[in-house]
Write an enzyme that holds these catalytic residues in place. Sequence first.
Site, PDB file in Angstrom:
ATOM      1  CB  ALA A  42      34.250 -19.575  -6.577  1.00  0.00           C
ATOM      2  CE  LYS A  43      35.956 -26.737  -9.548  1.00  0.00           C
ATOM      3  NZ  LYS A  43      35.641 -27.179  -8.552  1.00  0.00           N
ATOM      4  NE  ARG A  44      30.987 -17.928  -8.974  1.00  0.00           N
ATOM      5  CZ  ARG A  44      29.994 -19.197  -8.449  1.00  0.00           C
ATOM      6  NH1 ARG A  44      30.384 -20.003  -9.762  1.00  0.00           N
ATOM      7  NH2 ARG A  44      29.203 -18.679  -7.590  1.00  0.00           N
TER       8      ARG A  44
END
Length: 264
Positions: A92-94
């Site tokens: 998700a690389k949030r």
Amino acid sequence: MGGMSQSFTDKLAARIKETGSALCVGLDPRPGMDDLEAIPALLRKVVEETAPYAAAFKPNIAYFEAMGLRGLEILEDLLPDMPKDVPVVLDAKRGDIGETQKYYAHAYFERLGVDAVTLSPFMGYDTLEPFLNYEGKGVYLLAVTSNPGSADVERQELAGGRRVFELVGDMVLRSVREGCKTSVGMVVGLTNADSSILERIPDAPLLIPGLGAQGGDLSCLSGSGHVAPPLINVSRGIMYQNPELGFAEKAAGFAQRIREALNY
Ligand SMILES: O=c1ccn([C@@H]2O[C@H](COP(=O)(O)O)[C@@H](O)[C@H]2O)c(=O)[nH]1
């Protein structure tokens, strides 16, 4: 385990030992290439056929978001039916202010129930904290990504000779020092994982994308000296390349190549 739940790292290590495979099977369905309503069956087929060779599965949420609400529904329907003994890492690389990250942590760990997520650490340690108190869960921090642009920021040298991604390594060590319940690892792209990078990275679980379609070379991983369980991800190489081969055959082939390169 004496009432204490197993850490994500221990779960992953056990799965790698059981299968003899450090392969992470990427689940990135392409709505432009597949009919939307064929995607649920495609994903289930990939999961079922590759599970014996999978140390973990990694759906990338971008591909599901690209299908709109139906895509998120497809992901939500799939996750409870995934094999329980194979960890799921949601890519998700949030990265956002802590207040917002609380809601991402709730969405991924509590609502979707995945085992681990990828996070962007570049807004600072406080943005990771909402994810760090989850027993049995893991996060992977972007450190040296597999794209050429990882040279623009992540691999830049700082005054004093350290490099930007080493600050991400410091965050991993801080999480250990502070006794965080969540396992904290790093994303290191295979295409950029030469020894000058690996020797500057702490011994933490690494998620290593870039094998297959991106052309990463596994030989750069031999002799790294890291003992924490690694995951080598292949997405297109299993789902879309060489369609004349079955998913199981492709996964078995990658698992074998990884085993030989890591020498275990
Ligand atoms: O540095 C990174 C971080 C994440 N990824 C993701 O991994 C897969 C790779 O897909 P392939 O088809 O095997 O190239 C994809 O979900 C990326 O977003 C990455 O490639 N590099």
